[in-house]
Design an enzyme around this catalytic site. Structure first.
Site, PDB file in Angstrom:
ATOM      1  N   GLU A 277       0.743  -1.226  -0.069  1.00 16.48           N
ATOM      2  CA  GLU A 277       0.035   0.055   0.100  1.00 16.48           C
ATOM      3  C   GLU A 277       0.792   1.278   0.152  1.00 16.48           C
ATOM      4  O   GLU A 277       0.522   2.194   0.714  1.00 16.48           O
ATOM      5  CB  GLU A 277      -1.095  -0.012   1.267  1.00 16.48           C
ATOM      6  CG  GLU A 277      -1.781  -1.131   1.051  1.00 16.48           C
ATOM      7  CD  GLU A 277      -2.696  -1.284   2.244  1.00 16.48           C
ATOM      8  OE1 GLU A 277      -2.635  -0.465   3.436  1.00 16.48           O
ATOM      9  OE2 GLU A 277      -3.566  -2.248   2.441  1.00 16.48           O
ATOM     10  N   GLU A 384      -6.544 -10.049  -2.552  1.00 14.75           N
ATOM     11  CA  GLU A 384      -7.277 -10.252  -1.492  1.00 14.75           C
ATOM     12  C   GLU A 384      -8.695 -10.007  -1.432  1.00 14.75           C
ATOM     13  O   GLU A 384      -9.540  -9.302  -1.010  1.00 14.75           O
ATOM     14  CB  GLU A 384      -6.902  -9.135  -0.506  1.00 14.75           C
ATOM     15  CG  GLU A 384      -5.222  -9.156  -0.208  1.00 14.75           C
ATOM     16  CD  GLU A 384      -4.870  -8.074   0.754  1.00 14.75           C
ATOM     17  OE1 GLU A 384      -5.556  -7.574   1.325  1.00 14.75           O
ATOM     18  OE2 GLU A 384      -3.617  -7.798   0.708  1.00 14.75           O
TER      19      GLU A 384
END
Length: 508
Positions: A277, A384
């Protein structure tokens, strides 16, 4: 606005003398509820390079960002995107460019409606073209004489497309969870157990016991593992003792962490999420400088050079209003990392988390985002995937998985879901007794659907037989038409479309 003409005589519209970012051409169109709308336009600007967005403005004044592109002077760029109509009514389509000094040139605008059924038919057609192969066998004797009439039984033993599921530490405590998982999945990501805050809770005291045990279970069951993650750029997701380190102390600690985990699992994983991220957050960049991410990608690559090093971000395909990790900015980040000195040759990958809300997913935007990311030529995984709880969770979950599987640039999918007993609360696939939930039914249905069932084909007089097979590994049994003797062979249906005729030699 004025009309522009290229040297070749092509005419286009020019938005000029702009005083606001939203000053552009516009068009009102009528939407029908539940329909999906695909948008495209060719865009150029009068000088330099700027991001141009397409906006859909509702009668309530809401601006829905439908897509973006980096437009340049001197060449046309394709802006793709779209939206789902939640209500019937008019919207106004226009373009936004923050630099008001440039003219925005627009040509060949398309806004095309799709019903859910029509969109699904496009997915099915793409799956047939992208995930399956027309295979041609020729059955012969050892001396290559053709054997007509031979029956070839075909059974798939392994899928060629990685479709996996997240796994957590509870699998070490539950035989039922182990059986449930191993019977379905051959790819996984540990949800938390390899993360820094799990392996070094106290400075200098590393503990890989749980991660090692989970990896051992995976290896014994032929399950490939994605490494998740080496570092995380969110300030909140650091080990507690890391948060207040000085820059020099942090550099030492982060380097030690990278060396430790990358060396420990070198050659044992199929991927690493290196700096998680790093478009939404900048903990390491703020402390160590703007090239911090690139430095650790290089270091991880040097320690484990044969493993694909992934970026891993959220909202890139899920949320059309996303700016930081938009497809355009994702591509910019990739170019930034690849331009770092010494990193040439790295196996880089694009990780898209895929955490969707409970509302109707914007599959049109998802497809256009994957198109943009696919232009890099790098492998793309949905890493995910889950959907927030809601009355249509299972339906939306299936739609998202189908969209990912049908897109040619997607090379793997990991869902972050699992059984209730393991604490999976966003998407639960099985209850406490390991009976399927509706989402669990979706997963089992797709696993079966994306696998070739047992087939039987008969060779013609020249020994030829054809079949359409999903990519993957197969066991073949060739039955002699006269003696009934059986010859057992193995075969792989590859991704390569140019696969030639495969000769099957049989026992006399």
């Amino acid at each position: 606005m004025r009309e522009g003409v290229s040297r070749e005589g092509n005419m286009f519209i020019v938005a000029c003398n702009r005083s606001k970012p939203s000053d552009s051409i516009s068009q009102k169109v009528q939407l029908q509820q539940t329909k999906m709308y695909s948008f495209s336009a060719w865009v150029q600007i009068s000088e330099g390079s700027e991001t141009v967005d397409v906006i859909f403005k509702t009668t309530h004044g809401e601006w829905i960002r439908g897509g973006s592109v980096v437009a340049k002077h001197g060449c046309w760029s394709l802006l793709k995107g779209g939206m789902v109509a939640h209500l019937s009514g008019p919207v106004e389509i226009f373009f936004v460019c923050n630099n008001t000094r440039v003219e925005v040139w627009i040509d060949n605008v398309s806004f095309q409606p799709f019903t859910t059924q029509l969109w699904r038919s496009h997915q099915d057609k793409s799956i047939e073209e992208v995930r399956k192969r027309k295979v041609r066998f020729q059955v012969t004797y050892a001396n290559e004489t053709a054997l007509g009439g031979a029956a070839v039984s075909i059974k798939q033993t392994k899928s060629g497309f990685p479709f996996g599921c997240g796994m957590n530490h509870y699998i070490l405590l539950s035989n039922a969870y182990q059986k449930w998982f191993a019977s379905r999945f051959k790819f996984t990501t540990f949800t938390n157990e390899m993360k820094w805050y799990s392996t070094e809770k106290e400075q200098g005291h590393e503990d890989y016991t749980i991660a090692d045990a989970m990896l051992s279970f995976a290896e014994k069951n032929g399950i490939a593992v994605r490494g998740h993650n080496i570092l995380w750029d969110s300030p909140k997701m650091q080990p507690q003792w890391v948060k207040n380190l000085s820059p020099s102390e942090l550099r030492i600690a982060a380097t030690k962490r990278t060396d430790s985990v990358a060396r420990r699992y070198s050659g044992k994983l199929i991927a690493w999420d290196v700096m998680n991220e790093n478009m939404h957050f900048s903990f390491y960049e703020d402390k160590l400088g703007k090239n911090a991410s690139s430095e650790y990608y290089l270091r991880a690559y040097q320690l484990d050079p044969k493993t694909i090093m992934f970026l891993n971000e959220f909202n890139t395909i899920e949320y059309s209003k996303e700016i930081r990790a938009s497809p355009v900015n994702y591509v910019k980040k990739i170019k930034e990392i690849l331009s770092y000195p010494g990193i040439k040759g790295i196996l880089l990958g694009i990780g898209i988390q895929g955490h969707f809300s409970s509302g109707y997913p914007n599959l049109v935007y998802m497809r256009s985002a994957l198109d943009i990311l696919g232009s890099t030529g790098l492998p793309i995984w949905l890493t995910e995937v889950d959907v927030q709880k809601g009355p249509n969770q299972a339906q939306y979950f299936e739609s998202i998985l189908r969209e990912g599987y049908s897109h040619p640039v997607v090379k793997g999918i990991i869902i972050f879901a699992g059984p209730e007993v393991a604490g999976f609360s966003v998407i639960t696939l099985a209850d406490k007794d390991f009976k399927n939930t509706p989402s669990g039914n979706v997963v089992d249905k797709l696993i079966a659907e994306w696998k070739t069932g047992t087939l039987k084909v008969v060779a013609d007089s020249q020994g030829f037989a054809e079949a359409s097979l999903f990519q993957g590994d197969y066991n073949l049994i060739v039955k002699h038409p006269v003696t009934n003797l059986l010859t057992r062979l193995r075969f792989k249906a590859k991704e390569d479309k140019s696969q030639e005729t495969t000769v099957l030699h049989v026992t006399d």
